[in-house]
Design an enzyme around this catalytic site. Structure first.
Site, PDB file in Angstrom:
ATOM      1  CG  ASN A 166      -0.421  -0.154   2.522  1.00 24.04           C
ATOM      2  OD1 ASN A 166       0.590  -0.817   2.692  1.00 24.04           O
ATOM      3  ND2 ASN A 166      -1.054   0.443   3.520  1.00 24.04           N
ATOM      4  CD  GLU A 192      -5.524  -5.750  -1.330  1.00 22.11           C
ATOM      5  OE1 GLU A 192      -4.960  -4.637  -1.211  1.00 22.11           O
ATOM      6  OE2 GLU A 192      -6.283  -6.208  -0.459  1.00 22.11           O
ATOM      7  CD  GLU A 210      -1.388   4.794   4.515  1.00 19.92           C
ATOM      8  OE1 GLU A 210      -0.937   5.653   5.300  1.00 19.92           O
ATOM      9  OE2 GLU A 210      -2.099   3.826   4.868  1.00 19.92           O
TER      10      GLU A 210
HETATM   11  N1  THU Z   1      -5.311  -1.353   2.500  1.00 21.06           N
HETATM   12  C1  THU Z   1      -4.764  -2.192   1.568  1.00 21.06           C
HETATM   13  O1  THU Z   1      -3.684  -1.925   1.039  1.00 21.06           O
HETATM   14  N2  THU Z   1      -5.429  -3.318   1.256  1.00 21.06           N
HETATM   15  C2  THU Z   1      -6.554  -3.762   1.891  1.00 21.06           C
HETATM   16  O2  THU Z   1      -7.026  -4.841   1.586  1.00 21.06           O
HETATM   17  C3  THU Z   1      -7.186  -2.926   2.904  1.00 21.06           C
HETATM   18  C4  THU Z   1      -6.592  -1.587   3.126  1.00 21.06           C
HETATM   19  C5  THU Z   1      -4.551  -0.159   2.894  1.00 21.06           C
HETATM   20  C6  THU Z   1      -5.063   1.156   2.419  1.00 21.06           C
HETATM   21  C7  THU Z   1      -4.483   2.086   3.462  1.00 21.06           C
HETATM   22  O3  THU Z   1      -3.158   2.417   3.095  1.00 21.06           O
HETATM   23  C8  THU Z   1      -4.427   1.256   4.719  1.00 21.06           C
HETATM   24  O4  THU Z   1      -4.521  -0.096   4.292  1.00 21.06           O
HETATM   25  C9  THU Z   1      -5.529   1.553   5.711  1.00 21.06           C
HETATM   26  O5  THU Z   1      -6.776   1.457   5.116  1.00 21.06           O
END
Ligand code: THU
Length: 139
Positions: free
Chosen positions: A50, A63, A52
């Site tokens: 992820n 994903e 941000e």
């Molecule tokens: N997040 C993901 O990368 N995948 C998931 O399946 C759920 C949420 C991330 C997005 C954000 O950076 C952090 O988790 C909190 O929501």
């Protein structure tokens, strides 16, 4: 055996790749680190973490990073994705990721794992996204 199911060795390798990607997470604001690894039908594994952003809305899930990397590399056929966090509850893909995975991967396997607990769960994508909207509705 369902088409989306992996061998134990394939699952282990995919979870390991997702866990390694999680180490590279850019979770500056939530500190919630996620790793994903997508298995293509030719055996290629493409991982993502992820990433941000300060405005929050441009944050991209692990994903989707894995999927977009794989598509950009020319891969088009996929078998499964693993998602790894270190949360007490196994973390399933969000709704937007489920939709995009359906668009480009169809009914792949989804393996959920956690760094600090041994238990895993495996689903088909359509179990997580029943009655999905797709291109066949655009008539
Ligand atoms: N997040 C993901 O990368 N995948 C998931 O399946 C759920 C949420 C991330 C997005 C954000 O950076 C952090 O988790 C909190 O929501």
């Amino acid at each position: 055996m369902d088409a989306w199911m992996l061998t134990d060795a394939e699952t282990d390798a995919l979870v390991e790749a997702a866990a390694a990607a999680r180490e590279r997470a850019v979770a500056t604001y939530s500190q919630f680190r996620v790793g994903a690894a997508l298995l293509a039908s030719d055996g290629t594994v493409v991982s993502g973490c992820n990433i941000e952003a300060a405005n929050y809305s441009l944050t991209t899930c692990a994903e989707r990073v894995a999927l977009l990397k794989a598509l950009s590399d020319g891969l088009r056929d996929f078998r499964a994705i693993a998602v790894v966090t270190d949360a007490p509850n196994l973390t399933p893909p969000c709704g937007s990721c489920r939709q995009l995975l359906w668009e480009y991967c169809g009914d792949i396997g989804v393996v959920l794992a956690c760094m600090s607990h041994p238990g895993r769960r495996e689903f088909s994508l359509t179990a997580l996204l029943p009655e999905p909207f797709g291109r066949q509705f655009l008539v």
